[in-house]
Design an enzyme around this catalytic site. Structure first.
Site, mmCIF file in Angstrom:
data_model
loop_
_atom_site.group_PDB
_atom_site.id
_atom_site.type_symbol
_atom_site.label_atom_id
_atom_site.label_comp_id
_atom_site.label_asym_id
_atom_site.label_seq_id
_atom_site.Cartn_x
_atom_site.Cartn_y
_atom_site.Cartn_z
ATOM 1 N N LYS A 53 0.836 -1.202 0.000
ATOM 2 C CA LYS A 53 0.000 0.000 0.000
ATOM 3 C C LYS A 53 0.876 1.259 0.000
ATOM 4 C CE LYS A 53 -3.734 -2.120 2.632
ATOM 5 N NZ LYS A 53 -4.382 -2.272 3.917
ATOM 6 N N GLN A 97 -4.419 -1.236 10.136
ATOM 7 C CA GLN A 97 -4.393 -2.577 9.543
ATOM 8 C C GLN A 97 -4.946 -3.598 10.524
ATOM 9 O OE1 GLN A 97 -3.534 -3.117 6.402
ATOM 10 N NE2 GLN A 97 -3.528 -5.337 6.402
ATOM 11 N N ASP A 120 -11.206 3.221 5.364
ATOM 12 C CA ASP A 120 -11.569 1.802 5.251
ATOM 13 C C ASP A 120 -13.043 1.552 5.574
ATOM 14 O OD1 ASP A 120 -9.763 -0.102 4.413
ATOM 15 O OD2 ASP A 120 -8.594 0.007 6.261
HETATM 16 N N1 GUN Z 1 -6.327 -6.371 6.527
HETATM 17 C C1 GUN Z 1 -6.528 -7.053 5.386
HETATM 18 N N2 GUN Z 1 -7.064 -6.250 4.446
HETATM 19 C C2 GUN Z 1 -7.207 -5.041 5.010
HETATM 20 C C3 GUN Z 1 -7.716 -3.794 4.546
HETATM 21 O O1 GUN Z 1 -8.162 -3.623 3.401
HETATM 22 N N3 GUN Z 1 -7.702 -2.775 5.449
HETATM 23 C C4 GUN Z 1 -7.247 -2.923 6.714
HETATM 24 N N4 GUN Z 1 -7.282 -1.870 7.515
HETATM 25 N N5 GUN Z 1 -6.776 -4.069 7.173
HETATM 26 C C5 GUN Z 1 -6.755 -5.111 6.316
#
Ligand code: GUN
Length: 281
Positions: A53, A97, A120
């Site tokens: 990311k 995350q 998110d």
């Molecule tokens: N863990 C796995 N995928 C994601 C995501 O898209 N966002 C977040 N915050 N954690 C994750």
């Protein structure tokens, strides 16, 4: 034989436009839209996701700050950090995350993130707005799935859709977004009786489980659209939920793994940071 949906190519096109928009903002306002990512040690695949990311954010010109916290971080310290990021003017998006270590309550953390920076859609304010079909920051993977379907000119309205998996981050919001796009939606999960008979009815199938080989060709209606949001590492290779080669023969459209939904997810994250920035300004 179905058409393989090129998520990577669609995502690249969107990212080029986002990069241009970011350049314009920087030139005109002398600020860089910036994402803060918090990762608490403990989940081996999370570190790789976060690195990816970060890389994509930086490539697109977005500011990116990552907080790597040790596994024994106290819940109250994480809350304090989020509260600080909530009020910082130079931070426009906040991503925590998941999964978090067991001693930290994920629901509590989600409710602390300022909903205006919640890229998110973790905060109940955003989740509630999504449920009600109101404008909000949409969760990145479901948003990427809908965008990919639309990029191929596929009509969602009036279609029968099944979402396999009921996670808060993909399955449930994806079902809600398909519903908001006027699909008739069935949500399937581990306790669903006869998954095959449910799926055979459907024009659109989204699988977000994390079980390679779960969706086989005999479960798919001729001409269905099959979206694979599963991600499981098997012998160092990323695998989706769908038996790709065989389902390809029956589907009208299908996403590969990798190269399908994943690239769309990171691109939607960038779009959400920009959206958060524009909402805030
Ligand atoms: N863990 C796995 N995928 C994601 C995501 O898209 N966002 C977040 N915050 N954690 C994750």
């Amino acid at each position: 034989m179905g058409i393989i949906m090129d998520g990577k190519k669609i995502a690249e096109g969107i990212r080029a436009k986002l990069a241009e928009e970011i350049r314009k903002i920087e030139a005109e306002k002398a600020v860089k839209p910036t994402l803060a990512t918090i990762i608490v040690e403990g989940d081996p695949s999370s570190a790789a996701y976060v690195k990816n990311k970060e890389k994509v954010c930086i490539q697109t010109g977005l500011g990116s700050v990552t907080y790597n916290l040790p596994m024994n971080t106290k819940e109250e310290d994480l809350i304090r950090l989020i509260e600080e990021l909530n009020i910082r003017k130079d931070i426009h998006g906040i991503l925590v995350q998941v999964p978090l270590p067991k001693h930290i309550n994920e629901n509590k953390i989600a409710s602390i993130i300022d909903y205006r920076k919640d890229v998110d859609c973790f905060n109940p304010e955003n989740a509630g707005r999504l449920f009600r079909g109101e404008k909000c920051l949409l969760p990145c993977t479901p948003k990427g799935i809908i965008r990919l379907i639309k990029a191929y000119g596929i009509e969602i309205s009036g279609k029968k859709a099944a979402v396999v998996g009921r996670s808060n981050i993909v399955g449930k919001p994806c079902a809600m977004m398909l519903l908001n796009n006027n699909a008739t939606v069935t949500i399937c999960h581990s306790k669903t009786f006869n998954l095959k008979s449910q799926l055979l009815e459907c024009d659109i199938i989204v699988s977000a489980v994390g079980k390679p080989g779960l969706i086989t060709a005999d479960m798919v209606k001729e001409g269905a659209v099959v979206i694979d949001a599963g991600t499981t590492m098997v012998d160092g290779k990323l695998k989706g939920d769908v038996d790709f080669e065989k389902v390809l023969e029956k589907a009208s459209y299908i996403t590969p793994v990798p190269g399908g939904v994943g690239a769309m997810t990171t691109t939607m994250l960038i779009e959400n940071v920009l959206e958060a920035f524009n909402n805030y300004e």
